[in-house]
Design a protein around this motif. Structure first.
Motif: not given
Length: 250
Positions: A169-184
């Protein structure tokens, strides 16, 4: 009154309380008595059941009769049905007609599909993270790596699962990757459940720690290729461990 017979695969009130290991008195409070800012009763019950499934304390196929859930938590059938809907939405349980709520079963085919998607998703997350991570972000990633290793040294499998989820979750937030966050988020509960299965295999805890070291080394060096390769190996070995676990328990 005749002796009560529990349905096959069902659980008694005492069995549920033992598995969930909750404060019965706290959960028995009516929903309207909840204070502002405190999780609602239905949310606490949902988290308790979900955690028991993810941690493997409720085996796949286990029946969770509505009556027993009501008695165990002191809640209404309406709340139980809402909890059941939320568990179904996360693919952790299934409501079977004329049978009721059961913990979801996972086939080898589904495991392979989950891990194929998980592998590509985590590679994307690591790559996106490295593309924009500051030195401070790299330092935080190293801290997560150390927490994972510390949990592994304690044989704290649940701690490793929770820390890895927080790390992603931390890496996804830093990357600001919304779609990856939703799929994760959609896969998180099932992936965490399968992680626990994987670490139940002899030697997999040590293998997982080796994989964590390799991933953190690639991230620390800002080496995209090394971090991606380490992530693929880590996820692939986890999938193999889950499949071995399923075969052994079959």
């Amino acid at each position: 009154m005749g002796k009560r017979t529990d349905p096959p695969g069902g659980m008694t009130m005492n069995e549920l309380l033992k598995i969930f290991q909750v404060d019965f008195g706290a959960l028995a409070q009516p929903a309207e008595g909840d204070m502002p800012g405190r999780p609602l009763t239905r949310d606490r019950v949902f988290e308790a059941v979900r955690q028991a499934i993810v941690e493997g304390r409720l085996a796949p196929g286990t029946r969770l009769p509505e009556r027993e859930l009501c008695e165990a938590f002191g809640i209404s059938r309406t709340v139980v049905r809402e909890v059941a809907r939320r568990l179904e939405a996360e693919k952790l349980a299934t409501v079977i007609p004329h049978s009721g709520l059961r913990v979801a079963t996972v086939t080898r085919k589904i495991v392979r599909e989950i891990y194929e998607i998980r592998m590509e998703l985590e590679v994307i997350i690591v790559r996106s993270f490295l593309a924009c991570a500051s030195d401070d972000d790299i330092a935080v990633a190293q801290e997560f790596g150390q927490k994972l290793l510390d949990a592994g040294m304690r044989s704290d499998k649940v701690g490793m699962v929770e820390t890895m989820s927080s790390f992603l979750r931390f890496m996804t937030e830093v990357a600001d990757n919304q779609i990856a966050a939703e799929l994760l988020a959609q896969l998180r509960s099932r992936v965490n459940m399968l992680r626990v299965y994987a670490m139940a295999e002899p030697g997999q805890l040590e293998t997982g720690m080796e994989g964590v070291r390799a991933i953190i080394a690639g991230i620390t060096a800002r080496d995209d290729a090394a971090a991606e390769r380490a992530t693929r190996v880590y996820v692939s070995r986890s999938a193999e461990a889950v499949l071995r676990h399923m075969e052994r328990d079959a």
